[in-house]
Design a protein around this motif. Sequence first.
Motif, PDB file in Angstrom:
ATOM      1  N   ARG A 210      -4.657   1.458  -3.333  1.00 41.89           N
ATOM      2  CA  ARG A 210      -3.249   1.710  -3.686  1.00 41.89           C
ATOM      3  C   ARG A 210      -2.260   0.821  -2.954  1.00 41.89           C
ATOM      4  NH1 ARG A 210      -2.536   6.344  -7.232  1.00 41.89           N
ATOM      5  NH2 ARG A 210      -4.683   7.012  -7.559  1.00 41.89           N
ATOM      6  N   THR A 211      -2.664   0.270  -1.793  1.00 40.50           N
ATOM      7  CA  THR A 211      -1.682  -0.484  -0.981  1.00 40.50           C
ATOM      8  C   THR A 211      -2.177  -1.853  -0.514  1.00 40.50           C
ATOM      9  OG1 THR A 211      -2.410   0.309   1.198  1.00 40.50           O
ATOM     10  CG2 THR A 211      -0.883   1.731  -0.009  1.00 40.50           C
ATOM     11  N   GLY A 212      -3.480  -2.059  -0.451  1.00 42.47           N
ATOM     12  CA  GLY A 212      -4.030  -3.304   0.102  1.00 42.47           C
ATOM     13  C   GLY A 212      -4.182  -3.282   1.614  1.00 42.47           C
TER      14      GLY A 212
ATOM     15  N   ASN B 144      10.072   8.924  -2.492  1.00 40.73           N
ATOM     16  CA  ASN B 144       9.602   9.092  -3.863  1.00 40.73           C
ATOM     17  C   ASN B 144       8.890   7.782  -4.215  1.00 40.73           C
ATOM     18  OD1 ASN B 144       9.269   9.237  -6.604  1.00 40.73           O
ATOM     19  ND2 ASN B 144      11.308  10.012  -7.045  1.00 40.73           N
ATOM     20  N   GLY B 145       7.612   7.726  -3.830  1.00 33.35           N
ATOM     21  CA  GLY B 145       6.852   6.472  -3.886  1.00 33.35           C
ATOM     22  C   GLY B 145       6.823   5.811  -5.255  1.00 33.35           C
ATOM     23  N   ASN B 146       6.614   6.630  -6.303  1.00 37.69           N
ATOM     24  CA  ASN B 146       6.539   6.059  -7.664  1.00 37.69           C
ATOM     25  C   ASN B 146       7.861   5.427  -8.080  1.00 37.69           C
ATOM     26  OD1 ASN B 146       3.835   6.710  -8.636  1.00 37.69           O
ATOM     27  ND2 ASN B 146       4.459   8.799  -8.220  1.00 37.69           N
ATOM     28  N   LEU B 147       8.960   6.124  -7.778  1.00 38.35           N
ATOM     29  CA  LEU B 147      10.278   5.598  -8.154  1.00 38.35           C
ATOM     30  C   LEU B 147      10.589   4.317  -7.362  1.00 38.35           C
ATOM     31  CD1 LEU B 147      12.955   6.752  -9.814  1.00 38.35           C
ATOM     32  CD2 LEU B 147      13.836   6.742  -7.481  1.00 38.35           C
TER      33      LEU B 147
ATOM     34  N   HIS C 138       2.167  14.455   4.738  1.00 37.92           N
ATOM     35  CA  HIS C 138       2.881  13.180   4.944  1.00 37.92           C
ATOM     36  C   HIS C 138       1.968  11.972   4.768  1.00 37.92           C
ATOM     37  CE1 HIS C 138       6.356  11.097   7.208  1.00 37.92           C
ATOM     38  NE2 HIS C 138       6.830  11.618   6.095  1.00 37.92           N
ATOM     39  N   ARG C 139       0.801  12.190   4.163  1.00 37.93           N
ATOM     40  CA  ARG C 139      -0.192  11.105   4.126  1.00 37.93           C
ATOM     41  C   ARG C 139       0.252   9.913   3.284  1.00 37.93           C
ATOM     42  NH1 ARG C 139      -4.904  13.542   0.091  1.00 37.93           N
ATOM     43  NH2 ARG C 139      -3.462  14.059  -1.597  1.00 37.93           N
ATOM     44  N   HIS C 140       1.072  10.159   2.228  1.00 37.07           N
ATOM     45  CA  HIS C 140       1.498   9.049   1.372  1.00 37.07           C
ATOM     46  C   HIS C 140       2.410   8.073   2.122  1.00 37.07           C
ATOM     47  CE1 HIS C 140       4.715  11.966   1.191  1.00 37.07           C
ATOM     48  NE2 HIS C 140       5.504  11.114   0.556  1.00 37.07           N
ATOM     49  N   ILE C 141       2.991   8.545   3.232  1.00 35.09           N
ATOM     50  CA  ILE C 141       3.851   7.681   4.049  1.00 35.09           C
ATOM     51  C   ILE C 141       3.115   7.231   5.309  1.00 35.09           C
ATOM     52  CG2 ILE C 141       5.962   7.667   5.466  1.00 35.09           C
ATOM     53  CD1 ILE C 141       7.312   9.325   3.333  1.00 35.09           C
ATOM     54  N   ALA C 142       2.390   8.157   5.918  1.00 35.23           N
ATOM     55  CA  ALA C 142       1.748   7.868   7.204  1.00 35.23           C
ATOM     56  C   ALA C 142       0.803   6.667   7.136  1.00 35.23           C
ATOM     57  CB  ALA C 142       0.996   9.099   7.692  1.00 35.23           C
ATOM     58  N   VAL C 143       0.130   6.495   6.004  1.00 33.47           N
ATOM     59  CA  VAL C 143      -0.881   5.422   5.941  1.00 33.47           C
ATOM     60  C   VAL C 143      -0.252   4.039   5.743  1.00 33.47           C
ATOM     61  CG1 VAL C 143      -2.644   6.987   5.058  1.00 33.47           C
ATOM     62  CG2 VAL C 143      -1.281   5.653   3.422  1.00 33.47           C
ATOM     63  N   ILE C 144       1.016   4.005   5.352  1.00 39.16           N
ATOM     64  CA  ILE C 144       1.632   2.728   4.955  1.00 39.16           C
ATOM     65  C   ILE C 144       2.240   1.961   6.125  1.00 39.16           C
ATOM     66  CG2 ILE C 144       3.524   1.722   3.607  1.00 39.16           C
ATOM     67  CD1 ILE C 144       3.183   3.885   1.583  1.00 39.16           C
TER      68      ILE C 144
ATOM     69  N   PHE D 201      12.890  -5.411  -0.738  1.00 43.73           N
ATOM     70  CA  PHE D 201      13.433  -4.218  -1.398  1.00 43.73           C
ATOM     71  C   PHE D 201      13.083  -3.009  -0.538  1.00 43.73           C
ATOM     72  CE2 PHE D 201      13.209  -0.406  -3.887  1.00 43.73           C
ATOM     73  CZ  PHE D 201      14.341  -0.481  -4.687  1.00 43.73           C
ATOM     74  N   GLY D 202      14.016  -2.071  -0.433  1.00 48.46           N
ATOM     75  CA  GLY D 202      13.677  -0.859   0.312  1.00 48.46           C
ATOM     76  C   GLY D 202      14.772   0.173   0.320  1.00 48.46           C
ATOM     77  N   SER D 203      14.658   1.064   1.297  1.00 46.22           N
ATOM     78  CA  SER D 203      15.558   2.211   1.411  1.00 46.22           C
ATOM     79  C   SER D 203      17.012   1.782   1.339  1.00 46.22           C
ATOM     80  CB  SER D 203      15.268   2.921   2.737  1.00 46.22           C
ATOM     81  OG  SER D 203      16.333   3.751   3.093  1.00 46.22           O
TER      82      SER D 203
HETATM   83  O1  UT7 Z   1       9.067  -0.745   2.049  1.00 45.49           O
HETATM   84  C1  UT7 Z   1       9.734  -0.390   0.878  1.00 45.49           C
HETATM   85  C2  UT7 Z   1       9.569   1.006   0.545  1.00 45.49           C
HETATM   86  N1  UT7 Z   1       8.285   1.495   0.164  1.00 45.49           N
HETATM   87  C3  UT7 Z   1       7.587   1.032  -0.912  1.00 45.49           C
HETATM   88  O2  UT7 Z   1       7.863   0.025  -1.506  1.00 45.49           O
HETATM   89  C4  UT7 Z   1       6.485   1.941  -1.374  1.00 45.49           C
HETATM   90  C5  UT7 Z   1       6.405   1.960  -2.872  1.00 45.49           C
HETATM   91  N2  UT7 Z   1       5.425   2.960  -3.353  1.00 45.49           N
HETATM   92  C6  UT7 Z   1       4.125   2.822  -3.144  1.00 45.49           C
HETATM   93  O3  UT7 Z   1       3.673   1.873  -2.499  1.00 45.49           O
HETATM   94  C7  UT7 Z   1       3.202   3.849  -3.741  1.00 45.49           C
HETATM   95  O4  UT7 Z   1       3.955   4.727  -4.527  1.00 45.49           O
HETATM   96  C8  UT7 Z   1       2.394   4.655  -2.686  1.00 45.49           C
HETATM   97  C9  UT7 Z   1       1.363   3.757  -2.002  1.00 45.49           C
HETATM   98  C10 UT7 Z   1       3.313   5.273  -1.665  1.00 45.49           C
HETATM   99  C11 UT7 Z   1       1.635   5.789  -3.369  1.00 45.49           C
HETATM  100  O5  UT7 Z   1       0.766   5.248  -4.339  1.00 45.49           O
HETATM  101  P1  UT7 Z   1       0.761   5.794  -5.818  1.00 45.49           P
HETATM  102  O6  UT7 Z   1      -0.243   5.033  -6.546  1.00 45.49           O
HETATM  103  O7  UT7 Z   1       2.186   5.765  -6.323  1.00 45.49           O
HETATM  104  O8  UT7 Z   1       0.255   7.265  -5.616  1.00 45.49           O
HETATM  105  P2  UT7 Z   1       0.964   8.645  -5.979  1.00 45.49           P
HETATM  106  O9  UT7 Z   1       2.089   8.932  -5.058  1.00 45.49           O
HETATM  107  O10 UT7 Z   1       1.255   8.662  -7.460  1.00 45.49           O
HETATM  108  O11 UT7 Z   1      -0.189   9.665  -5.687  1.00 45.49           O
HETATM  109  C12 UT7 Z   1      -1.414   9.661  -6.419  1.00 45.49           C
HETATM  110  C13 UT7 Z   1      -2.351  10.663  -5.806  1.00 45.49           C
HETATM  111  C14 UT7 Z   1      -1.721  12.040  -5.582  1.00 45.49           C
HETATM  112  O12 UT7 Z   1      -2.717  13.007  -5.804  1.00 45.49           O
HETATM  113  P3  UT7 Z   1      -2.780  13.824  -7.200  1.00 45.49           P
HETATM  114  O13 UT7 Z   1      -1.447  14.502  -7.329  1.00 45.49           O
HETATM  115  O14 UT7 Z   1      -2.990  12.774  -8.264  1.00 45.49           O
HETATM  116  O15 UT7 Z   1      -3.925  14.726  -7.020  1.00 45.49           O
HETATM  117  C15 UT7 Z   1      -1.386  12.009  -4.104  1.00 45.49           C
HETATM  118  O16 UT7 Z   1      -1.346  13.299  -3.545  1.00 45.49           O
HETATM  119  O17 UT7 Z   1      -2.770  10.196  -4.513  1.00 45.49           O
HETATM  120  C16 UT7 Z   1      -2.546  11.227  -3.551  1.00 45.49           C
HETATM  121  N3  UT7 Z   1      -2.258  10.613  -2.276  1.00 45.49           N
HETATM  122  C17 UT7 Z   1      -3.228  10.269  -1.393  1.00 45.49           C
HETATM  123  N4  UT7 Z   1      -4.563  10.398  -1.443  1.00 45.49           N
HETATM  124  C18 UT7 Z   1      -5.266   9.946  -0.392  1.00 45.49           C
HETATM  125  C19 UT7 Z   1      -1.067  10.254  -1.761  1.00 45.49           C
HETATM  126  N5  UT7 Z   1      -1.241   9.687  -0.554  1.00 45.49           N
HETATM  127  C20 UT7 Z   1      -2.575   9.683  -0.303  1.00 45.49           C
HETATM  128  C21 UT7 Z   1      -3.358   9.239   0.777  1.00 45.49           C
HETATM  129  N6  UT7 Z   1      -4.693   9.384   0.680  1.00 45.49           N
HETATM  130  N7  UT7 Z   1      -2.831   8.641   1.862  1.00 45.49           N
END
Ligand code: UT7
Length: 332
Positions: free
Chosen positions: A37-39, A223-226, A154-160, A319-321
Amino acid sequence: MYQSRIIGAGHYVPENIVTNKDLEKLMNTTDEWITERTGIKERRYFTEGKDTTSLMGFKAAEKAIQHAGIEKNEIDMIVFATLSPDYYFPGCGVLLQKELGLPNIAALDVRNQCSGFIYGLSVADQFIKTGMYRTVLVVGSETQSNFVEYSDRHRHIAVIFGDGAGAVILQRSEEKQKGILSTHLYSDGNLAEELYCPHPGTRLKNRITPEMITDGSLLAHMNGNLVFKHAVNRFEECISTALTHNQYTITDLDLLIPHQANLRIADFIARKFQLPDEKVFNNIQKYGNTTAASIPIALSEAWAEGRVKENTLVCMAAFGSGFTWASALIRM
Ligand code: UT7
């Protein structure tokens, strides 16, 4: 009007390497998910008592000064971009001024998150263009590992996110065709709450309450997707604007340095512009998203690897917050 040129760059990352496997032990995540998802494969975390945002900025600045071959006393101004300052106030600019042992020069903090470095570069460029200052130190530095929570919620943020710092020296130049050719800066505050840290702010009488700790409102919200959807469009727009403004096309570009937010975003942009791999610099695999530090760290590494040389046409984009986004076109 004068021209300004980047004459040196440096970076510092903490020695503590945290891999995806390490994070697997702290929350319900996997190396596979993070990589796909992130590389990102690993990131650096600061060591308490050794690294702070201002001290990492200082270490990066020392390297940039050395790389530029200037005396530190030539610096007229510090522009410090960060969303994670040592203190709520004052900002990190003054702490860096103290650390460098410089006289009472101007020190300005920039709060533009992932676009902070390009905003800072643009500010520095204007001060040089008008003749007010000759040499400006621009720093991006972040300590983010201590305001994420290592939990499932907070895992969607913590790992990034990761920690680190990068710096450049910008100096007045007489060469009209070289240096910062343009910067373009944008914002849309309607989307501020799609990527933000709500507390401790000043909206509430009680700036910190026990509930804020339990309900997670002291943590960053995203809101990662947005963010992803806006990022790919805004990156494309501001890179195109940078090129057309200077009567260049994408084939003229030697190197794109995108803010390291997500490898999928960078790959998307590369495909959109049909840029070959060697024309896009990525190091998110090693450092994660270091917000304001990501572009100067990348520039410093690209320069050290020989991918940036005299005359290289470089485009930086972020691009960011905020949301905020920005681009800079530079003839090195
Ligand atoms: O620096 C500028 C600001 N930030 C960015 O540019 C970030 C932009 N967004 C992203 O990079 C991506 O949206 C993320 C990497 C944050 C998330 O990736 P995603 O492909 O958009 O995943 P998602 O949020 O749609 O989540 C997909 C699934 C969810 O599970 P369900 O609902 O499908 O069962 C999440 O709960 O992945 C799950 N998930 C995780 N699973 C394992 C979210 N975080 C994790 C995680 N490990 N760390």
